[in-house]
Scaffold this motif. Structure first.
Motif, short mmCIF file in Angstrom:
data_model
loop_
_atom_site.label_atom_id
_atom_site.label_comp_id
_atom_site.label_asym_id
_atom_site.label_seq_id
_atom_site.Cartn_x
_atom_site.Cartn_y
_atom_site.Cartn_z
N PHE A 11 37.18 -6.76 -0.17
CA PHE A 11 37.22 -5.48 0.18
C PHE A 11 35.97 -4.96 0.18
N VAL A 12 35.19 -4.90 -0.96
CA VAL A 12 33.80 -4.11 -1.01
C VAL A 12 32.75 -5.33 -0.34
N HIS A 15 32.41 -4.46 3.53
CA HIS A 15 31.43 -3.06 3.60
C HIS A 15 29.98 -3.34 3.48
N ILE A 146 36.53 2.55 -6.43
CA ILE A 146 36.05 2.42 -5.07
C ILE A 146 37.29 2.59 -4.09
N GLY A 148 38.45 3.67 0.36
CA GLY A 148 37.91 3.12 1.56
C GLY A 148 39.23 2.50 2.36
N ASP A 151 41.65 -0.27 0.68
CA ASP A 151 41.42 -0.33 -0.51
C ASP A 151 42.61 -0.63 -1.43
N HIS A 181 32.88 6.17 -2.36
CA HIS A 181 33.36 5.41 -0.95
C HIS A 181 32.84 4.21 -0.86
N ALA A 182 33.51 3.19 -0.44
CA ALA A 182 33.02 1.79 -0.14
C ALA A 182 31.86 1.60 0.76
N ASP A 183 31.57 2.74 1.67
CA ASP A 183 30.44 2.51 2.42
C ASP A 183 29.26 3.04 1.74
N VAL A 185 28.95 2.60 -1.63
CA VAL A 185 28.55 1.56 -2.47
C VAL A 185 27.82 0.43 -1.45
N ALA A 186 28.25 -0.13 -0.50
CA ALA A 186 27.51 -0.83 0.41
C ALA A 186 25.99 -0.40 0.73
#
Length: 293
Positions: A11-12, A15, A146, A148, A151, A181-183, A185-186
């Protein structure tokens, strides 16, 4: 840079991989099964717990990134915190050293500490210690919850509320979370990779919205266009007796580790923004973008 990534298809990881590609990096992903990768992505079949599968494939890269992590153990299948957090990290560090790669970025988790109650956080901390003592140019990122598209946590709550306007709450529900949000984190992972100031540093990543659990449930319902759900209270003491007897059932929705992490809260001070220089996406805005689809 050419970046070797373990956990890049989760998942992460999806991203992070997308953001790295957007920034012009080339990727070499450790995968269980080869697929049809996009341009600038190589795939290496292997298992992060078996360094003989991937050790040589790290050669020729400029950086190594470890995004591997699990939230629940399945010991019968060899899926344990010890193997996937600690041993996997040791294998990744060894492969980086053998290939002469200095730059290393590790995903940990908010709440990680040596005296944590949960095995999840304790093994995450042991993995961090391996990274800190590696002698490499490391950066550790500790995301909070996290969210998104695709998720696990918010998606599970949304599925429940689509079936019925009921959302059970363990204990008071006043414990707080600060989702990111995962974005976002990315973006932090991609920025950290090329920022010398992040070398030797550990960052706690969280969003701007600090929500009580009961308020988070209401926000998910609102994003679905539904009224606030009925929230029957499940006594914390009773759940601490019931969960150990039931958590071995794969479909049972919560383990003692997950309960502990939920009620002890998941918040941070947001100082990471001073380094990375951007504001994270709001929780209600973010979930509204994908729960309404």
């Amino acid at each position: 840079m050419r970046v070797f990534i373990a956990g890049g298809t989760g998942f992460v990881g999806e991203h992070v991989s997308h953001e790295l590609l957007r920034q012009g990096h080339q990727l070499r992903l450790l995968v269980h099964r080869r697929g049809a990768p996009p341009e600038s992505v190589e795939q290496v079949e292997g298992d992060v717990t078996r360094p003989e599968d991937f050790g040589r494939a790290v050669a020729g890269c400029d950086a190594v990134m470890n995004l591997v992590g699990i939230i629940r153990e399945f010991p019968g299948r060899g899926v344990t915190f010890e193997r996937l957090h600690v041993q996997a990290t040791a294998n990744m560090l060894a492969a980086a050293k053998q290939a002469g790669i200095r730059r290393y970025v590790q995903m940990s988790a908010l709440g990680t500490r040596p005296d944590a109650v949960s095995s999840y956080h304790r093994t995450k901390f042991r993995a961090e210690e391996l990274v800190r003592n590696s002698g490499l140019d490391w950066t550790i990122l500790r995301p909070s919850l996290i969210f998104g598209p695709k998720d696990a946590f918010v998606g599970m709550l949304a599925r429940q509320m689509r079936l019925a306007p009921v959302a059970p709450v363990i204990g008071s529900g006043a414990y707080r979370l600060q989702p990111i949000h995962a974005d976002d984190v990315a973006r932090c992972f991609a920025l950290a990779l090329e920022m010398p100031a992040t070398i030797g540093q550990c960052y706690e990543l969280c969003g701007n919205d600090r929500l009580r659990y009961v308020d988070l449930l209401d926000a998910v319902a609102a994003a679905l266009g539904k009224p606030a759900p009925f929230k029957p209270r499940l006594p914390l003491g009773l759940m601490k007796l019931a969960i150990p007897a039931l958590q071995g059932i794969p479909r049972f929705p919560i383990t003692m580790d997950q309960l502990q992490m939920l009620v002890e809260e998941n918040i941070c001070d947001g100082r990471w923004k001073q380094t990375f220089g951007f504001e994270p996406k709001g929780f209600k805005e973010g979930i509204g973008e994908y729960l309404t689809q």
